[in-house]
Each structure stands twice: as C-alpha cells, then as structure tokens.
Design a protein around this motif. Structure first.
Motif, PDB file in Angstrom:
ATOM      1  N   GLU A 179     -37.467 -57.686 -43.114  1.00  0.00           N
ATOM      2  CA  GLU A 179     -37.510 -58.997 -42.483  1.00  0.00           C
ATOM      3  C   GLU A 179     -36.583 -59.016 -41.274  1.00  0.00           C
ATOM      4  O   GLU A 179     -35.615 -58.265 -41.236  1.00  0.00           O
ATOM      5  CB  GLU A 179     -36.974 -60.036 -43.469  1.00  0.00           C
ATOM      6  N   LEU A 180     -36.877 -59.888 -40.345  1.00  0.00           N
ATOM      7  CA  LEU A 180     -35.935 -60.068 -39.236  1.00  0.00           C
ATOM      8  C   LEU A 180     -35.299 -61.443 -39.322  1.00  0.00           C
ATOM      9  O   LEU A 180     -35.984 -62.432 -39.580  1.00  0.00           O
ATOM     10  CB  LEU A 180     -36.645 -59.921 -37.888  1.00  0.00           C
ATOM     11  N   HIS A 181     -33.990 -61.476 -39.131  1.00  0.00           N
ATOM     12  CA  HIS A 181     -33.306 -62.743 -38.951  1.00  0.00           C
ATOM     13  C   HIS A 181     -32.899 -62.832 -37.485  1.00  0.00           C
ATOM     14  O   HIS A 181     -32.876 -61.824 -36.785  1.00  0.00           O
ATOM     15  CB  HIS A 181     -32.091 -62.846 -39.877  1.00  0.00           C
ATOM     16  N   TYR A 182     -32.643 -64.042 -37.029  1.00  0.00           N
ATOM     17  CA  TYR A 182     -32.374 -64.239 -35.610  1.00  0.00           C
ATOM     18  C   TYR A 182     -31.081 -65.022 -35.413  1.00  0.00           C
ATOM     19  O   TYR A 182     -30.917 -66.100 -35.989  1.00  0.00           O
ATOM     20  CB  TYR A 182     -33.545 -64.981 -34.966  1.00  0.00           C
ATOM     21  N   GLN A 183     -30.196 -64.452 -34.605  1.00  0.00           N
ATOM     22  CA  GLN A 183     -28.949 -65.169 -34.314  1.00  0.00           C
ATOM     23  C   GLN A 183     -28.996 -65.704 -32.875  1.00  0.00           C
ATOM     24  O   GLN A 183     -29.217 -64.950 -31.937  1.00  0.00           O
ATOM     25  CB  GLN A 183     -27.727 -64.254 -34.470  1.00  0.00           C
ATOM     26  N   PRO A 184     -28.790 -67.025 -32.729  1.00  0.00           N
ATOM     27  CA  PRO A 184     -28.867 -67.612 -31.392  1.00  0.00           C
ATOM     28  C   PRO A 184     -27.793 -67.084 -30.443  1.00  0.00           C
ATOM     29  O   PRO A 184     -26.680 -66.776 -30.866  1.00  0.00           O
ATOM     30  CB  PRO A 184     -28.650 -69.111 -31.638  1.00  0.00           C
ATOM     31  N   LYS A 185     -28.176 -66.978 -29.168  1.00  0.00           N
ATOM     32  CA  LYS A 185     -27.223 -66.666 -28.101  1.00  0.00           C
ATOM     33  C   LYS A 185     -27.064 -67.914 -27.260  1.00  0.00           C
ATOM     34  O   LYS A 185     -28.064 -68.528 -26.863  1.00  0.00           O
ATOM     35  CB  LYS A 185     -27.774 -65.558 -27.200  1.00  0.00           C
ATOM     36  N   ILE A 186     -25.831 -68.270 -26.974  1.00  0.00           N
ATOM     37  CA  ILE A 186     -25.557 -69.508 -26.253  1.00  0.00           C
ATOM     38  C   ILE A 186     -25.059 -69.219 -24.836  1.00  0.00           C
ATOM     39  O   ILE A 186     -24.213 -68.353 -24.635  1.00  0.00           O
ATOM     40  CB  ILE A 186     -24.523 -70.379 -27.015  1.00  0.00           C
ATOM     41  N   ASP A 187     -25.615 -69.936 -23.885  1.00  0.00           N
ATOM     42  CA  ASP A 187     -25.179 -69.846 -22.493  1.00  0.00           C
ATOM     43  C   ASP A 187     -23.996 -70.798 -22.317  1.00  0.00           C
ATOM     44  O   ASP A 187     -24.129 -72.006 -22.527  1.00  0.00           O
ATOM     45  CB  ASP A 187     -26.349 -70.271 -21.585  1.00  0.00           C
ATOM     46  N   LEU A 188     -22.841 -70.270 -21.933  1.00  0.00           N
ATOM     47  CA  LEU A 188     -21.644 -71.110 -21.863  1.00  0.00           C
ATOM     48  C   LEU A 188     -21.649 -72.076 -20.680  1.00  0.00           C
ATOM     49  O   LEU A 188     -20.855 -73.007 -20.640  1.00  0.00           O
ATOM     50  CB  LEU A 188     -20.371 -70.253 -21.840  1.00  0.00           C
ATOM     51  N   LYS A 189     -22.557 -71.844 -19.725  1.00  0.00           N
ATOM     52  CA  LYS A 189     -22.640 -72.794 -18.604  1.00  0.00           C
ATOM     53  C   LYS A 189     -23.262 -74.098 -19.062  1.00  0.00           C
ATOM     54  O   LYS A 189     -22.890 -75.174 -18.623  1.00  0.00           O
ATOM     55  CB  LYS A 189     -23.473 -72.192 -17.470  1.00  0.00           C
ATOM     56  N   THR A 190     -24.269 -73.976 -19.952  1.00  0.00           N
ATOM     57  CA  THR A 190     -25.019 -75.166 -20.355  1.00  0.00           C
ATOM     58  C   THR A 190     -24.797 -75.528 -21.823  1.00  0.00           C
ATOM     59  O   THR A 190     -25.236 -76.583 -22.276  1.00  0.00           O
ATOM     60  CB  THR A 190     -26.529 -74.913 -20.154  1.00  0.00           C
ATOM     61  N   ASP A 191     -24.166 -74.637 -22.562  1.00  0.00           N
ATOM     62  CA  ASP A 191     -24.007 -74.784 -24.013  1.00  0.00           C
ATOM     63  C   ASP A 191     -25.351 -74.847 -24.744  1.00  0.00           C
ATOM     64  O   ASP A 191     -25.463 -75.429 -25.816  1.00  0.00           O
ATOM     65  CB  ASP A 191     -23.170 -76.021 -24.360  1.00  0.00           C
ATOM     66  N   LYS A 192     -26.363 -74.262 -24.133  1.00  0.00           N
ATOM     67  CA  LYS A 192     -27.690 -74.253 -24.763  1.00  0.00           C
ATOM     68  C   LYS A 192     -28.047 -72.873 -25.298  1.00  0.00           C
ATOM     69  O   LYS A 192     -27.570 -71.857 -24.799  1.00  0.00           O
ATOM     70  CB  LYS A 192     -28.746 -74.655 -23.715  1.00  0.00           C
ATOM     71  N   VAL A 193     -28.926 -72.872 -26.281  1.00  0.00           N
ATOM     72  CA  VAL A 193     -29.451 -71.614 -26.809  1.00  0.00           C
ATOM     73  C   VAL A 193     -30.436 -71.045 -25.784  1.00  0.00           C
ATOM     74  O   VAL A 193     -31.376 -71.721 -25.390  1.00  0.00           O
ATOM     75  CB  VAL A 193     -30.177 -71.836 -28.152  1.00  0.00           C
ATOM     76  N   VAL A 194     -30.183 -69.815 -25.348  1.00  0.00           N
ATOM     77  CA  VAL A 194     -31.075 -69.203 -24.364  1.00  0.00           C
ATOM     78  C   VAL A 194     -31.803 -67.984 -24.920  1.00  0.00           C
ATOM     79  O   VAL A 194     -32.641 -67.397 -24.260  1.00  0.00           O
ATOM     80  CB  VAL A 194     -30.325 -68.795 -23.075  1.00  0.00           C
ATOM     81  N   GLY A 195     -31.444 -67.619 -26.140  1.00  0.00           N
ATOM     82  CA  GLY A 195     -32.102 -66.460 -26.711  1.00  0.00           C
ATOM     83  C   GLY A 195     -31.607 -66.188 -28.115  1.00  0.00           C
ATOM     84  O   GLY A 195     -30.886 -67.005 -28.692  1.00  0.00           O
ATOM     85  N   MET A 196     -32.018 -65.058 -28.651  1.00  0.00           N
ATOM     86  CA  MET A 196     -31.609 -64.713 -30.014  1.00  0.00           C
ATOM     87  C   MET A 196     -31.670 -63.204 -30.208  1.00  0.00           C
ATOM     88  O   MET A 196     -32.491 -62.539 -29.591  1.00  0.00           O
ATOM     89  CB  MET A 196     -32.505 -65.405 -31.052  1.00  0.00           C
ATOM     90  N   GLU A 197     -30.775 -62.722 -31.060  1.00  0.00           N
ATOM     91  CA  GLU A 197     -30.798 -61.301 -31.406  1.00  0.00           C
ATOM     92  C   GLU A 197     -31.503 -61.120 -32.738  1.00  0.00           C
ATOM     93  O   GLU A 197     -31.187 -61.804 -33.710  1.00  0.00           O
ATOM     94  CB  GLU A 197     -29.366 -60.742 -31.505  1.00  0.00           C
ATOM     95  N   ALA A 198     -32.465 -60.207 -32.769  1.00  0.00           N
ATOM     96  CA  ALA A 198     -33.176 -59.900 -34.012  1.00  0.00           C
ATOM     97  C   ALA A 198     -32.342 -58.929 -34.840  1.00  0.00           C
ATOM     98  O   ALA A 198     -31.901 -57.896 -34.329  1.00  0.00           O
ATOM     99  CB  ALA A 198     -34.532 -59.283 -33.689  1.00  0.00           C
ATOM    100  N   LEU A 199     -32.109 -59.277 -36.099  1.00  0.00           N
ATOM    101  CA  LEU A 199     -31.308 -58.417 -36.981  1.00  0.00           C
ATOM    102  C   LEU A 199     -32.072 -58.149 -38.272  1.00  0.00           C
ATOM    103  O   LEU A 199     -32.583 -59.074 -38.908  1.00  0.00           O
ATOM    104  CB  LEU A 199     -29.953 -59.066 -37.264  1.00  0.00           C
ATOM    105  N   LEU A 200     -32.147 -56.881 -38.603  1.00  0.00           N
ATOM    106  CA  LEU A 200     -32.971 -56.436 -39.711  1.00  0.00           C
ATOM    107  C   LEU A 200     -32.355 -56.783 -41.069  1.00  0.00           C
ATOM    108  O   LEU A 200     -31.160 -56.633 -41.275  1.00  0.00           O
ATOM    109  CB  LEU A 200     -33.145 -54.922 -39.577  1.00  0.00           C
ATOM    110  N   ARG A 201     -33.212 -57.246 -41.973  1.00  0.00           N
ATOM    111  CA  ARG A 201     -32.789 -57.545 -43.347  1.00  0.00           C
ATOM    112  C   ARG A 201     -33.704 -56.827 -44.321  1.00  0.00           C
ATOM    113  O   ARG A 201     -34.926 -56.821 -44.143  1.00  0.00           O
ATOM    114  CB  ARG A 201     -32.855 -59.059 -43.605  1.00  0.00           C
ATOM    115  N   TRP A 202     -33.074 -56.215 -45.333  1.00  0.00           N
ATOM    116  CA  TRP A 202     -33.858 -55.514 -46.356  1.00  0.00           C
ATOM    117  C   TRP A 202     -33.347 -55.898 -47.731  1.00  0.00           C
ATOM    118  O   TRP A 202     -32.234 -55.571 -48.096  1.00  0.00           O
ATOM    119  CB  TRP A 202     -33.778 -54.002 -46.157  1.00  0.00           C
ATOM    120  N   TYR A 203     -34.194 -56.601 -48.458  1.00  0.00           N
ATOM    121  CA  TYR A 203     -33.856 -56.926 -49.842  1.00  0.00           C
ATOM    122  C   TYR A 203     -34.724 -56.102 -50.774  1.00  0.00           C
ATOM    123  O   TYR A 203     -35.950 -56.144 -50.700  1.00  0.00           O
ATOM    124  CB  TYR A 203     -34.053 -58.425 -50.122  1.00  0.00           C
ATOM    125  N   ASP A 204     -34.070 -55.358 -51.651  1.00  0.00           N
ATOM    126  CA  ASP A 204     -34.790 -54.596 -52.663  1.00  0.00           C
ATOM    127  C   ASP A 204     -34.412 -55.148 -54.042  1.00  0.00           C
ATOM    128  O   ASP A 204     -33.233 -55.330 -54.327  1.00  0.00           O
ATOM    129  CB  ASP A 204     -34.409 -53.106 -52.570  1.00  0.00           C
TER     130      ASP A 204
END
Ligand code: C2E
Ligand code: CA
Ligand code: CA
Ligand code: CA
Length: 277
Positions: A40-65
C-alpha cells in the motif's frame, strides 16, 4: 585444515539454515505481496511555507503481513534491494502513485505534485527512463506533477550514465530531489555536478535545530548552500513549532513532518487534506 573447516561448517550450519529459511520466507512473502497488490502507499503532505498550503505529497510504502505484522520500509527496502525485487517494487510504486495523483488532481481540480522514492539501484538500471515514460503515458499524469526522490547514497555510484538519466527525466518535466541530504558520503563537488532541483534536508538536522545552537547554524548553512546552487529546500521530519520557525526565518521553501501530518492512507488523505486545500 580440511577437518577444521569441516567442524566450522557443522558449527555454523544450523544458524545459516535458519537465516536462509527466514530470507526465503521473506522473499516469497514480499514477492506475493507485490503480485497480489497487498502493498500500500501512504501519502505525507508537503507544505509550501510561503502560502502554508499543501502543494504535494510523498508516497511511502506500507506492507502489512498477517504473520510478520507491519513491516517497516527501512527494513524491507534494503532487503528488496539485495534480493532483486526492488525494480519491480519501484515500478509498482511509480504506477500507483502517478495514478493516484492524477485522480486526485482531476477530481479536486488541483495541481499537487507527488514524490516517489526510487532506489539508486533502480534508477541506474538500463531502460529506466523508458519505463518512466511508459508510466506517464499509461497513467496520463502531467510530468510536471511528478517528483523523484533519490538518496544521496547514489552519489557513490556517480557516473555519466546516471547524470544522463537524471537529465532525461528532468527534460520530461519531472522534478528530481536529493533525499536525506547531509547523511550520505557525497562531497560538495558531487552536489555541484549533480543536476537536481531540490535538496531534502534530513530529519537528523531538523531535530537538532532546537536544543543546540550549532543546529541552527547547520540548517542555515545547508539552506544557503542550496540557494547558492539554485536549488529549493524541503525540510523533513518537522515536529515542532520552534523548528518550523527557524526554517521559515532561513527561507526554507517546503516542509514535511508530524507537526503538520504523518503519512496518511488514501482515504485519510482524501478526507482530511484534499477537502481542506
Ligand atoms: P525517507 O524517504 O527519508 O522518508 C521519510 C521517513 O520519515 C518516512 O518513514 C516518514 O514516515 C518519516 N517521517 C515523516 N515525518 C516525520 C516526523 O515528523 N518525524 C519522524 N520521526 N518521522 C517522520 P517511513 O515511511 O518509515 O520510510 C522510511 C524509509 O523507507 C524512507 O525514508 C525511504 O528511504 C524508504 N521508503 C519508503 N517508501 C519507499 C518506496 O516506495 N520506495 C523506496 N525505494 N524507498 C521507500
Ligand atoms: Ca524520501
Ligand atoms: Ca529522507
Ligand atoms: Ca531516510
């Protein structure tokens, strides 16, 4: 000598067998997880400090067995690199993340940029750029909304081929960022030669901002260096207001960290982030 070796062999054999069994089990399970779409992929927001808005996200892999429990990527990614599954995992992650980003941007009329972690081993593989072009075509993602994060480690395998690959990816419109900056072995000379767009300052440095004065000096120097090289800066692992304040004061462009949000499932990201952008 022969008999000594024989003894050693007998001595170590049981352990080796056990290690072999574990290795095989893990490899089989990871292979299955990939094939059956259990990763699965989880997503962590990236914030632009000029606007304090979310401008993107990093995909991070999750594996539950079910038997092994939640497997941390810090452990199974190096394993996947060793047993040769990393390229297949990389392709899977890239496809999944691009499809998701494109769907979110379409549905919510946004222009979020998705960042995907790619192993240095994978990016150095022949045909990598072609594969990425295929995924872009297949998922219809705007390449300007795709970012590839590679770790500084890959600088060790710094070659003309790798530089060439990165140049080709950038000419497609993809953003390239250098992950975990400051923790690897690269020299500043490599940084000068390496055609990246963004520097990601490792959490180890962000964590040092508050308790130590020298921590602020380090961060400040890293940001200045990045800006002198015309690179943007992302600080990762921001957990505290005080860290954020220093990063802001020193002109850091983007931040990620628990202070804003931990990595979220697709559902969580949709509900708590997208509906408020
Ligand atoms: P990374 O790329 O440096 O990712 C950042 C890690 O820091 C993530 O751990 C994230 O959950 C965690 N993090 C984010 N904000 C904070 C914070 O405020 N405090 C703390 N303590 N941690 C924070 P995660 O998801 O466990 O991933 C660990 C590493 O595994 C990643 O480090 C990356 O190197 C690797 N990884 C994860 N997903 C992938 C993937 O899809 N492909 C590849 N090749 N590697 C991956
Ligand atoms: Ca990363
Ligand atoms: Ca990192
Ligand atoms: Ca890391």
């Amino acid at each position: 000598a022969k008999s000594t070796r024989g003894n050693q062999y007998r001595l170590y054999r049981p352990n080796m067998d056990e290690a072999n069994d574990k290795w095989l089990l893990l490899e089989t399970k990871l292979h299955q997880a990939l094939k059956k779409d259990i990763l699965e992929l989880h997503y962590q927001p990236k914030i632009d400090l000029k606007t304090d808005k979310v401008v993107g996200m990093e995909a991070l892999l999750r594996w539950y067995d079910p038997e092994l429990g939640q497997m941390p990527p810090d452990r199974f990614i190096p394993f996947a690199e060793e047993c040769g599954l990393i390229n297949d995992i990389g392709v899977w992650v890239l496809k999944k993340a691009c499809a998701q980003a494109r769907a979110w941007n379409q549905t919510y009329n946004l222009n979020l940029r998705v960042a995907v972690n790619i192993s240095p081993i994978h990016i150095s593989t022949f045909g990598f750029v072609k594969m990425v072009r295929g995924v872009i075509a297949e998922t219809k993602i705007d390449p300007h909304t795709l970012e590839i994060e590679i770790t500084e480690m890959s600088m060790l395998d710094y070659t003309e081929d790798l530089i060439n690959t990165i140049e080709q990816l950038r000419s497609l419109g993809i953003t390239i960022s250098l992950d975990d900056f400051g923790t690897g072995y690269s020299s500043l000379n490599y940084l000068k030669k390496f055609p990246v767009d963004v520097l990601k300052i490792d959490r180890a440095f962000v964590r040092d901002i508050v308790p130590e004065k020298s921590g602020i000096a380090m961060i400040s120097a890293m940001i200045s260096l990045a800006h002198a090289l015309n690179l943007q800066v992302v600080a990762e692992g921001v957990e505290e207001e005080a860290e954020l304040k220093v990063l802001r004061e020193h002109g850091c462009e983007f931040v990620q960290g628990y202070y804003f949000s931990k990595p979220l499932s697709v559902e969580e990201f949709t509900n708590s982030i997208l509906k408020n952008v």
